[in-house]
Design a protein around this motif. Structure first.
Motif, short mmCIF file in Angstrom:
data_model
loop_
_atom_site.label_atom_id
_atom_site.label_comp_id
_atom_site.label_asym_id
_atom_site.label_seq_id
_atom_site.Cartn_x
_atom_site.Cartn_y
_atom_site.Cartn_z
N VAL A 61 0.95 -1.20 0.01
CA VAL A 61 0.10 -0.03 0.08
C VAL A 61 0.96 1.10 0.07
O VAL A 61 1.90 1.20 0.68
N PHE A 62 0.62 1.89 -0.84
CA PHE A 62 1.36 3.15 -1.12
C PHE A 62 0.64 4.40 -1.69
O PHE A 62 -0.36 4.25 -2.37
N ALA A 63 1.06 5.67 -1.66
CA ALA A 63 0.39 6.90 -1.93
C ALA A 63 0.06 6.84 -3.55
O ALA A 63 0.93 6.49 -4.45
N ARG A 64 -1.22 7.15 -3.95
CA ARG A 64 -1.70 7.40 -5.35
C ARG A 64 -0.61 8.30 -5.99
O ARG A 64 -0.24 8.12 -7.16
N ASP A 65 -0.42 9.61 -5.17
CA ASP A 65 0.40 10.41 -6.09
C ASP A 65 1.92 9.93 -6.10
O ASP A 65 2.48 10.50 -7.01
N LEU A 66 2.45 9.23 -5.41
CA LEU A 66 3.77 8.37 -5.71
C LEU A 66 3.60 7.89 -7.04
O LEU A 66 4.66 7.79 -7.67
N LEU A 67 2.53 7.07 -7.22
CA LEU A 67 2.38 6.21 -8.51
C LEU A 67 2.37 7.47 -9.66
O LEU A 67 3.11 7.23 -10.69
N THR A 68 1.75 8.28 -9.40
CA THR A 68 1.48 9.45 -10.39
C THR A 68 2.49 10.09 -10.85
O THR A 68 3.15 10.26 -12.04
N ASP A 69 3.28 10.66 -9.95
CA ASP A 69 4.70 11.48 -10.09
C ASP A 69 5.53 10.33 -10.53
O ASP A 69 6.38 10.87 -11.36
N GLY A 70 5.68 9.22 -10.43
CA GLY A 70 6.75 8.08 -10.59
C GLY A 70 6.78 8.05 -12.30
O GLY A 70 7.50 7.60 -12.72
N LEU A 71 5.53 8.21 -12.85
CA LEU A 71 5.45 8.06 -14.17
C LEU A 71 6.24 8.98 -14.94
O LEU A 71 6.65 8.82 -16.25
N HIS A 72 6.58 10.19 -14.40
CA HIS A 72 7.40 11.43 -15.07
C HIS A 72 9.01 11.54 -14.39
O HIS A 72 9.44 11.96 -15.21
N THR A 73 9.14 11.18 -13.24
CA THR A 73 10.42 11.53 -12.47
C THR A 73 10.53 10.37 -11.36
O THR A 73 9.91 9.91 -10.83
N PRO A 74 11.84 10.14 -11.07
CA PRO A 74 12.25 9.29 -9.92
C PRO A 74 11.56 9.85 -8.69
O PRO A 74 11.78 11.01 -8.38
N THR A 75 10.90 9.07 -8.02
CA THR A 75 10.26 9.50 -6.52
C THR A 75 10.07 8.42 -5.53
O THR A 75 10.16 7.51 -6.16
N GLY A 76 10.03 9.03 -4.53
CA GLY A 76 9.64 7.80 -3.41
C GLY A 76 10.51 8.10 -2.25
O GLY A 76 11.56 8.76 -2.37
N GLU A 77 10.18 7.65 -1.09
CA GLU A 77 10.88 7.78 0.01
C GLU A 77 10.63 6.39 0.99
O GLU A 77 9.55 5.72 0.82
N GLY A 78 11.35 5.90 1.55
CA GLY A 78 11.48 4.55 2.44
C GLY A 78 11.30 3.54 1.73
O GLY A 78 12.09 3.25 0.98
N ASP A 79 10.39 2.55 1.67
CA ASP A 79 9.95 1.34 1.23
C ASP A 79 9.55 1.34 -0.35
O ASP A 79 9.82 0.17 -0.79
#
Length: 143
Positions: A61-79
């Motif tokens: 389970v992770f943030a919807r925004d994380l998946l959205t942003d990851g389509l365009h640029t490397p993103t994420g924190e933690g796991d």
């Protein structure tokens, strides 16, 4: 009223000790948990049909925004980290303790999933879909 969407995914999973091609998975979205998406890996059991069920409950389970942003640029924190991979794929890195899995999936399937998820709960309207009273009651053991 609860609204949901599921998007089947074809993935390739790479771990430190193995590469598993063609691991079926599904992205899930629920309007009562509008900030989150779920990535579940499916059990391919011939006795249960093509769909099967979650593999030993393996669901991230992770943030919807994380998946959205990851389509365009490397993103994420933690796991969980997400980034574009080549011209048409998406890489999702999942970490648990010392273990890491890299999940490669087509961007088009993720884009379709997000299109449906944002149609169900538009960006910025997430708080209107939360039932904070019910969540607090569960938190304190009254629900």
């Amino acid at each position: 009223m609860l609204a949901t969407h599921e998007q089947p995914l074809k993935t390739h999973v790479v771990t430190s000790d193995t590469r598993m091609a063609g691991v079926p998975a599904v992205l899930r979205f629920r309007s009562d948990d509008p900030f989150a998406v779920r990535l579940a890996f499916l059990d391919v059991d011939p006795d249960r049909g093509e769909d099967g069920g979650a593999v030993d409950g393996i669901e991230w389970v992770f943030a919807r925004d994380l998946l959205t942003d990851g389509l365009h640029t490397p993103t994420g924190e933690g796991d969980v980290h997400v980034w574009p991979f080549g011209p048409s794929d998406l890489m999702i890195e999942l970490r648990s303790g010392a273990s890491t899995a890299l999940v490669i999936t087509p961007q088009v399937a993720v884009r379709m999933f997000l299109c449906h998820a944002y149609a169900i709960v538009p960006a910025g309207s997430e708080p209107r879909h939360l039932d904070l009273d019910r969540a607090l009651a569960r938190l304190v053991g009254q629900g």
